[in-house]
Design a protein around this motif. Structure first.
Motif, mmCIF file in Angstrom:
data_model
loop_
_atom_site.group_PDB
_atom_site.id
_atom_site.type_symbol
_atom_site.label_atom_id
_atom_site.label_comp_id
_atom_site.label_asym_id
_atom_site.label_seq_id
_atom_site.Cartn_x
_atom_site.Cartn_y
_atom_site.Cartn_z
ATOM 1 N N LYS A 64 -44.958 33.057 8.866
ATOM 2 C CA LYS A 64 -44.807 33.487 7.472
ATOM 3 C C LYS A 64 -46.004 34.322 7.027
ATOM 4 N N LEU A 65 -47.189 33.914 7.448
ATOM 5 C CA LEU A 65 -48.380 34.692 7.103
ATOM 6 C C LEU A 65 -48.356 36.074 7.769
ATOM 7 N N CYS A 66 -47.821 36.146 8.986
ATOM 8 C CA CYS A 66 -47.705 37.447 9.664
ATOM 9 C C CYS A 66 -46.745 38.359 8.912
ATOM 10 N N ILE A 67 -45.636 37.798 8.456
ATOM 11 C CA ILE A 67 -44.674 38.591 7.674
ATOM 12 C C ILE A 67 -45.319 39.059 6.371
ATOM 13 N N GLU A 68 -46.066 38.162 5.748
ATOM 14 C CA GLU A 68 -46.745 38.520 4.510
ATOM 15 C C GLU A 68 -47.774 39.627 4.749
ATOM 16 N N MET A 69 -48.476 39.551 5.893
ATOM 17 C CA MET A 69 -49.465 40.574 6.207
ATOM 18 C C MET A 69 -48.819 41.946 6.389
ATOM 19 N N THR A 70 -47.665 41.991 7.042
ATOM 20 C CA THR A 70 -47.003 43.283 7.260
ATOM 21 C C THR A 70 -46.553 43.926 5.952
ATOM 22 N N HIS A 71 -46.288 43.119 4.943
ATOM 23 C CA HIS A 71 -45.803 43.660 3.674
ATOM 24 C C HIS A 71 -46.923 44.061 2.720
ATOM 25 N N THR A 72 -48.170 43.701 3.062
ATOM 26 C CA THR A 72 -49.262 44.014 2.138
ATOM 27 C C THR A 72 -49.555 45.510 2.060
ATOM 28 N N PRO B 157 -50.046 48.095 -4.085
ATOM 29 C CA PRO B 157 -51.149 48.937 -4.575
ATOM 30 C C PRO B 157 -52.524 48.342 -4.275
ATOM 31 N N ASP B 158 -52.605 47.002 -4.198
ATOM 32 C CA ASP B 158 -53.877 46.342 -3.878
ATOM 33 C C ASP B 158 -53.882 45.887 -2.418
ATOM 34 N N ALA B 159 -53.468 46.782 -1.512
ATOM 35 C CA ALA B 159 -53.238 46.417 -0.116
ATOM 36 C C ALA B 159 -54.484 45.837 0.550
ATOM 37 N N ARG B 160 -55.646 46.463 0.345
ATOM 38 C CA ARG B 160 -56.856 45.990 1.020
ATOM 39 C C ARG B 160 -57.218 44.580 0.586
ATOM 40 N N LYS C 5 -57.031 41.011 2.970
ATOM 41 C CA LYS C 5 -58.154 40.087 3.133
ATOM 42 C C LYS C 5 -57.761 38.670 2.755
ATOM 43 N N ALA C 6 -56.975 38.542 1.694
ATOM 44 C CA ALA C 6 -56.555 37.207 1.257
ATOM 45 C C ALA C 6 -55.664 36.534 2.299
ATOM 46 N N VAL C 7 -54.739 37.289 2.850
ATOM 47 C CA VAL C 7 -53.835 36.726 3.863
ATOM 48 C C VAL C 7 -54.611 36.364 5.130
ATOM 49 N N LEU C 8 -55.560 37.222 5.521
ATOM 50 C CA LEU C 8 -56.326 36.931 6.732
ATOM 51 C C LEU C 8 -57.141 35.654 6.577
ATOM 52 N N ARG C 9 -57.662 35.406 5.386
ATOM 53 C CA ARG C 9 -58.422 34.159 5.175
ATOM 54 C C ARG C 9 -57.527 32.947 5.417
ATOM 55 N N LYS C 10 -56.268 33.026 4.966
ATOM 56 C CA LYS C 10 -55.322 31.927 5.218
ATOM 57 C C LYS C 10 -55.025 31.796 6.714
ATOM 58 N N MET C 11 -54.898 32.935 7.386
ATOM 59 C CA MET C 11 -54.616 32.902 8.823
ATOM 60 C C MET C 11 -55.793 32.307 9.593
ATOM 61 N N LYS C 12 -57.019 32.632 9.177
ATOM 62 C CA LYS C 12 -58.200 32.080 9.837
ATOM 63 C C LYS C 12 -58.242 30.568 9.684
ATOM 64 N N THR C 13 -57.969 30.079 8.481
ATOM 65 C CA THR C 13 -57.981 28.636 8.238
ATOM 66 C C THR C 13 -56.947 27.935 9.112
#
Length: 486
Positions: free
Chosen positions: A215-223, A227-230, A234-242
């Motif tokens: 789900k996080l991977c799907i969310e990352m592809t849609h970021t 407009p606030d893609a960057r 970063k927010a999604v990657l922090r969740k993926m790291k955890t």
């Protein structure tokens, strides 16, 4: 130990097929390759040498098995299939059964995909290389060339044309956060296998961990469309790291659990080691993958190509910036190929480390060529191979230097030489030769895993390419003789 020969009556005749031209051409080539292998004595000598070099008779496969292994490996190059498909194709094709010696009078006995995979690893790379050079050297003999190729003159190996290319690895595009997904998938699958053996540690459903990562991977592809893609990335990657660190912690627990209590499972020690090694490899590299993703996405800092992790499963691949029209950068290993005037590949080098410049390949290549094919008359390549040291080396060896010079002034001078222009014009076909070799004889991408396996598959493909090319020359000459007789 003597070679056990197949009796002709045990090899049924090929069925008469009035098929399309594509099939009849394929049939003619396969029959001609079979003729070259047998009539030249190449196959017999190869099997004899393999048996002689094997220390123990018990550890040496039977001559029939060695012959079948050789022919299945040639077939893999001809069909550019994975090991699974030839197992089906041979079972369904009388022609391929005939070629691989698995078709008999009453019943066909094709081998399984596991046997084909073992066949591929049965010979060392040095043995296959020796077979290729032996095949080429046979064609230098006028009498044998007349017998095998139906022509009055032997093939010449004096003019050499060289170039390099990239053999792409079987990986997805190396996106940093996808590495975390790959690690999670490998570790979760291993945890599920261990739990099925009755070894359990305090953990929720492992499948749910993988679902969360997906789900996080799907969310990352849609970021990227936001407009606030960057900021979103970063927010999604922090969740993926955890989540990746949570999975890593569970994997360490299950790794220790299996290592200490594997006797309680139904696995053999070999199966246990396979799972442990698979987990340990990912656990060792996961912290670096997390750091790389953090640096590039959150820190927005660049990482040197030499320090990048491109895949969790392939260690010896590199970023090759070649500036091609279809790919500015490619991911894999460099391959050097040299051919002679008829298109036979006579020298090669599959480069494990970050490739050096093309100009540094010339000296070693000419040494190998002179060792295997006696004197070289000319060496032709593109401007990437040009260097002052190579000019001196070729002059010392009395080899015509037809490498395209980098200097415009020197190039203008060279263009006044008819021999240089002729060789450079012929070099254009080398570009096509490399393209054909990669498209027609190698899986794209190459499916073999590990550098050694990829190198072995490439060398088998070079043997197949040369056999296919020689079969084409023989057929063309034979048809020409028949036309003249008519």
């Amino acid at each position: 130990m003597s070679i056990i020969q197949f009796q002709p009556e045990f090899r049924p005749a090929l069925p008469a097929v009035k098929g399309p031209k594509d099939y009849t051409d394929f049939l003619e080539r396969m029959v001609q390759i079979d003729s070259i292998l047998i009539s030249s004595g190449l196959e017999h000598e190869f099997i004899k040498r393999k048996i002689a070099d094997t220390p123990s008779e018990k550890s040496c496969p039977a001559p029939q098995t060695l012959q079948r292994a050789l022919r299945y490996n040639i077939l893999l190059g001809v069909t550019t299939d994975s090991v699974r498909k030839p197992a089906v194709r041979v079972a369904d094709s009388p022609l391929l059964q005939w070629f691989t010696f698995t078709g008999f009078v009453e019943i066909a006995r094709p081998v399984s995909k596991s046997s084909i995979e073992r066949f591929e690893k049965m010979f060392e790379t040095q043995e296959i290389e020796s077979l290729i050079h032996s095949l080429n050297q046979i064609m230098m003999d006028q009498r044998k060339a007349e017998l095998l190729l139906h022509q009055q003159t032997a093939l010449r190996f004096e003019e050499i044309f060289a170039d390099t290319t990239c053999v792409k690895a079987n990986i997805h595009f190396p996106v940093d956060w996808v590495l975390l997904r790959d690690a999670a998938r490998t570790l979760v699958k291993a945890i599920i296998l261990i739990r099925k053996q009755g070894l359990r540690h305090r953990i929720g459903s492992p499948e749910q961990l993988m679902t969360r990562m997906n789900k996080l991977c799907i969310e990352m592809t849609h970021t990227r469309r936001r407009p606030d893609a960057r900021k979103a990335r970063k927010a999604v990657l922090r969740k993926m790291k955890t989540l990746a660190k949570t999975i890593e912690s569970h994997a360490h627990n299950y790794h220790a659990l299996l290592a200490g209590r594997w006797q309680e499972t139904e696995w053999s020690e070999l199966e246990k080691e396979q799972v442990l090694n698979r987990m340990q490899h990912v656990l060792d590299i996961l912290p670096q993958a997390i750091h790389q993703a953090h640096e590039r996405i959150i820190g927005e800092r660049r990482i040197k190509n030499a320090d990048k992790i491109l895949s969790l499963y392939e260690d010896d691949i590199h970023v090759l910036v070649r500036g091609k029209s279809d790919a500015e950068a490619e991911f894999g290993n460099a391959l050097y190929l040299a051919e002679q005037a008829n298109g036979l590949i006579v020298d090669w080098e599959f480069i494990k480390d970050q490739p050096k410049s093309d100009s540094r390949l010339v000296k070693e290549s000419t040494k190998r060529l002179q060792k295997n094919y006696s004197r070289i008359h000319s060496y032709t390549a593109n401007r990437g191979f040009d260097a002052p040291g190579n000019t001196v080396h070729l002059e010392e060896q009395q080899i015509i230097n037809a490498i395209c010079p980098r200097s415009v002034t020197r190039l203008k001078e060279q263009l006044e030489d008819d021999e240089f222009c002729r060789l450079q014009k012929r070099r254009g076909s080398t570009e096509a030769r490399i393209r054909l070799f990669k498209n027609a004889y190698l899986n794209r991408p190459l499916k073999s895993r590990g550098f050694a396996s990829r190198e072995r598959r490439i060398i088998w493909s070079i043997l197949t390419h040369n056999l296919w090319k020689l079969a084409g020359i023989a057929i063309e000459n034979k048809n020409g003789l028949l036309a003249d007789a008519a």
